[in-house]
Write an enzyme that holds these catalytic residues in place. Structure first.
Site, PDB file in Angstrom:
ATOM      1  N   TYR A  65     -43.061  14.616  22.671  1.00  0.00           N
ATOM      2  CA  TYR A  65     -42.465  15.113  21.431  1.00  0.00           C
ATOM      3  C   TYR A  65     -41.339  14.191  20.964  1.00  0.00           C
ATOM      4  O   TYR A  65     -40.768  13.419  21.742  1.00  0.00           O
ATOM      5  CB  TYR A  65     -41.894  16.523  21.635  1.00  0.00           C
ATOM      6  N   PHE A  75     -32.748  13.617  17.561  1.00  0.00           N
ATOM      7  CA  PHE A  75     -31.825  14.090  18.599  1.00  0.00           C
ATOM      8  C   PHE A  75     -32.449  14.067  19.989  1.00  0.00           C
ATOM      9  O   PHE A  75     -31.742  14.197  20.986  1.00  0.00           O
ATOM     10  CB  PHE A  75     -31.300  15.503  18.281  1.00  0.00           C
ATOM     11  N   ASP A  76     -33.772  13.878  20.095  1.00  0.00           N
ATOM     12  CA  ASP A  76     -34.381  13.815  21.441  1.00  0.00           C
ATOM     13  C   ASP A  76     -35.813  13.314  21.320  1.00  0.00           C
ATOM     14  O   ASP A  76     -36.467  13.504  20.283  1.00  0.00           O
ATOM     15  CB  ASP A  76     -34.360  15.186  22.117  1.00  0.00           C
ATOM     16  N   ILE A  95     -37.419  26.901  23.157  1.00  0.00           N
ATOM     17  CA  ILE A  95     -37.154  27.700  21.956  1.00  0.00           C
ATOM     18  C   ILE A  95     -38.425  28.424  21.510  1.00  0.00           C
ATOM     19  O   ILE A  95     -39.537  27.992  21.774  1.00  0.00           O
ATOM     20  CB  ILE A  95     -36.583  26.827  20.822  1.00  0.00           C
ATOM     21  N   TYR A 121     -32.151  27.411  17.337  1.00  0.00           N
ATOM     22  CA  TYR A 121     -30.862  27.661  17.985  1.00  0.00           C
ATOM     23  C   TYR A 121     -29.939  28.550  17.175  1.00  0.00           C
ATOM     24  O   TYR A 121     -28.763  28.718  17.517  1.00  0.00           O
ATOM     25  CB  TYR A 121     -30.177  26.322  18.297  1.00  0.00           C
ATOM     26  N   PHE A 138     -40.308  18.911  14.928  1.00  0.00           N
ATOM     27  CA  PHE A 138     -40.774  18.316  16.180  1.00  0.00           C
ATOM     28  C   PHE A 138     -42.162  17.726  15.963  1.00  0.00           C
ATOM     29  O   PHE A 138     -43.069  18.420  15.479  1.00  0.00           O
ATOM     30  CB  PHE A 138     -40.850  19.349  17.301  1.00  0.00           C
TER      31      PHE A 138
END
Length: 574
Positions: A65, A75-76, A95, A121, A138
């Site tokens: 991902y 962010f990731d 999540i 979140y 994502f």
């Protein structure tokens, strides 16, 4: 995902949301975006996946991902780390948007999920990387997953599939399975192992979990089981014996299990007294029916292994017989009619379906009284009776006539159940006569009347009075003045205590044939029955009225007893 980020579950503010809500799995085209569910989750298909299967809650999934904010800030990314991320689906480890979205993906599929704050979140965000109330995107590829099933739906046995099995069939309770297994405690201690053990599913082996799980497996399937104490050895545990290790009280087990193969066992009769275990599968789907000429290889044995019959082996001519014709014992007859061409089976026959309580001299040995017998049968070939749809109209009439004569022979021999089957089959040959000529219709009608009447006589002998009544009614629908049908239906009504209906049929029969001796005798039987019921009614109502009278007298006495003290009291005051 790395330890710093790890896509943890959202804040507790979302914990009351149901993780197991059904999620729509819309069929999408590449480049098309669709909404999943009703909470704002969106999915855009980038690349089609393989097959049709998708993961379920409890499955262990592996994904690549890349996560970004809506402004494109990354962010990731597992891709940057070069290692796919693994987690258990539907367990709140990620999540909610992931749990819901990945359930819609196929293996190898690539999709972009747009996840609203409520499924990510929320108001808190995940500082410092994700701001409050952030919608996330994502880009996810479902690399693979391992199916994990909650077998008993109570968390007592989880099954993780390592190797998929063949075809779709699974063993059932009567079947005999061959498995390999290895059982260990949570700390890795080996407590039991087998490189091949055979057992009946219903009877089980080692611990209760094995018999429950094999019923969910396919041939060749390999799994890892996580077994709680209630499906292992419970609060008592198990002592060590032989090469088997001890299992402490309330211990979990980790069991690797492979279903090597199994032999299908069929309960041929409802009372389970004739069983058939398939040693070799047959061809196609056709099986013999009543009146089929079968050719078999046959070995009959006693429980101690004594061979009492051997046919069709050692270059001997195959054993030939006609099914449902009493040429072999009943249990063997019934079992062969469940077999396919080329099938090899072991048939176990209890005494009731074999030679009963009598001694029986067979070709190679004596079968003692009350013996369970065992046959190894190979069905080499069979020729079924021609079915009605393969016959022309004259052939149908001839076949019906032949079956009727067979029924008559069996009826005279007192074999009413088998005679009934012959009459039923005869009637079926000529049930639909729309293609018959006028003369053929007359012949068919006469045969139908005779067969249904004779079958009604069988049903009366077998005490199946409701069926006898139905068959007679069929005849009366064709011939309203048929005296035999009225007479036999009256007999059925009498036995069912429908005396008014019986009287109507008898009176009508006597109007048509006043001198019929059988009907007159049945009328006498009916009158006696009516008297008997009247006496019973009189006794019942007499007793009921007597009880009521006694009750009234008892109540009157109680009332009188209550009044007496009052009178005495009044007198004393005076």
């Amino acid at each position: 995902m790395d330890e710093d980020f790890n896509i943890p579950p959202a804040d507790e503010m979302n914990e009351d949301m149901d993780m197991d809500l059904p999620v729509d799995n819309p069929i999408s085209k590449v480049g098309e975006e669709k909404e999943i569910g009703k909470q704002g989750l969106k999915k855009k298909l980038v690349k089609e996946g393989e097959g049709w299967d998708t993961p379920e809650n409890g499955d262990e999934v592996e994904v690549h991902y890349t996560g970004t904010l809506l402004d494109g800030t990354q962010f990731d990314s597992s891709r940057d780390r070069g290692t796919p991320f693994k987690f258990t689906l539907g367990q709140g480890q990620v999540i909610k948007g992931w749990d819901q979205g990945i359930k819609t993906m196929k293996k190898g599929e690539n999709a972009i999920f747009t996840i609203p704050p409520e499924l990510a979140y929320g108001e808190s965000g995940s500082p410092p990387t994700i701001p409050p109330n952030a919608t996330l995107q994502f880009d996810v590829e479902l690399v693979s997953w391992v199916s994990v099933k909650d077998i008993c739906k109570d968390g007592g046995i989880f099954k993780k599939i390592f190797t998929e099995g063949e075809k779709w069939e699974s063993p059932k309770d009567p079947d005999e399975v061959l498995v390999k297994y290895e059982a260990r405690l949570d700390d890795g201690t080996l407590v039991s192992k087998s490189d091949g053990v055979e057992f009946t599913v219903r009877e089980g082996y080692f611990c209760p979990a094995l018999s429950k799980v094999v019923k969910t497996m396919k041939k060749g399937e390999k799994v890892l089981l996580t077994v709680k104490p209630q499906y292992a050895f419970g609060e008592n545990g198990r002592l060590a014996f032989g090469e088997e290790g001890a299992v402490p009280p309330n211990a979990n087990l980790q069991i690797t299990l492979e279903l090597v193969t199994w032999k299908t066992v069929t309960e041929v009769t409802d009372d389970k007294k004739v069983l058939k275990k398939i040693l070799k599968e047959g061809e196609g789907y056709e099986r013999p029916n009543d009146g089929t000429i079968v050719k078999v290889k046959l070995i009959g044995k006693l429980q101690d292994g004594t061979v009492f019959l051997k046919k069709g082996h050692d270059e001997e001519e195959l054993f030939e017989f006609k099914t449902d014709d009493e040429q072999v014992i009943n249990g063997l007859d019934k079992a062969v009619m469940t077999m396919k061409k080329g099938e090899v089976a072991l048939v176990t026959v209890a005494p009731e379906y074999a030679f009963g309580s009598s001694e029986s001299q067979q070709a190679l040995a004596v079968v003692p009284p009350n013996s369970t017998v065992y046959y190894e049968v190979e069905l080499e070939s069979f020729v079924k009776e021609k079915e009605s749809w393969d016959m022309n109209t004259q052939e149908k009439i001839e076949a019906a006539g032949k079956k009727k004569e067979d029924g008559n022979t069996l009826f005279k021999a007192g074999k009413y159940a088998r005679a009934s089957k012959r009459y039923e089959k005869a009637a079926k040959y000529i049930d639909y006569d729309s293609s018959f000529g006028e003369e053929e219709k007359k012949q068919a009608k006469a045969l139908k009347v005779t067969c249904n009447l004779n079958n009604a006589a069988c049903k009366l002998k077998l005490k199946d009075y409701k069926e006898a009544e139905k068959l007679c009614t069929k005849v009366l629908d064709m011939e309203s003045t048929n005296v035999k049908a009225l007479y036999r239906r009256a007999q059925a009504y009498i036995q069912m205590a429908d005396l008014d209906l019986a009287e109507l049929d008898i009176k009508k029969a006597l109007e048509i044939d006043p001198d019929n001796r059988d009907v007159k005798l049945e009328y006498k039987v009916l009158k006696e029955k009516v008297k008997e019921y009247n006496k019973k009614d009189a006794k019942f109502y007499g007793n009921m009225f007597a009880r009521m009278s006694k009750l009234e007298q008892h109540e009157a006495n109680k009332a009188a007893v209550k009044k007496e003290p009052e009178l005495m009291s009044i007198d004393s005051k005076a």
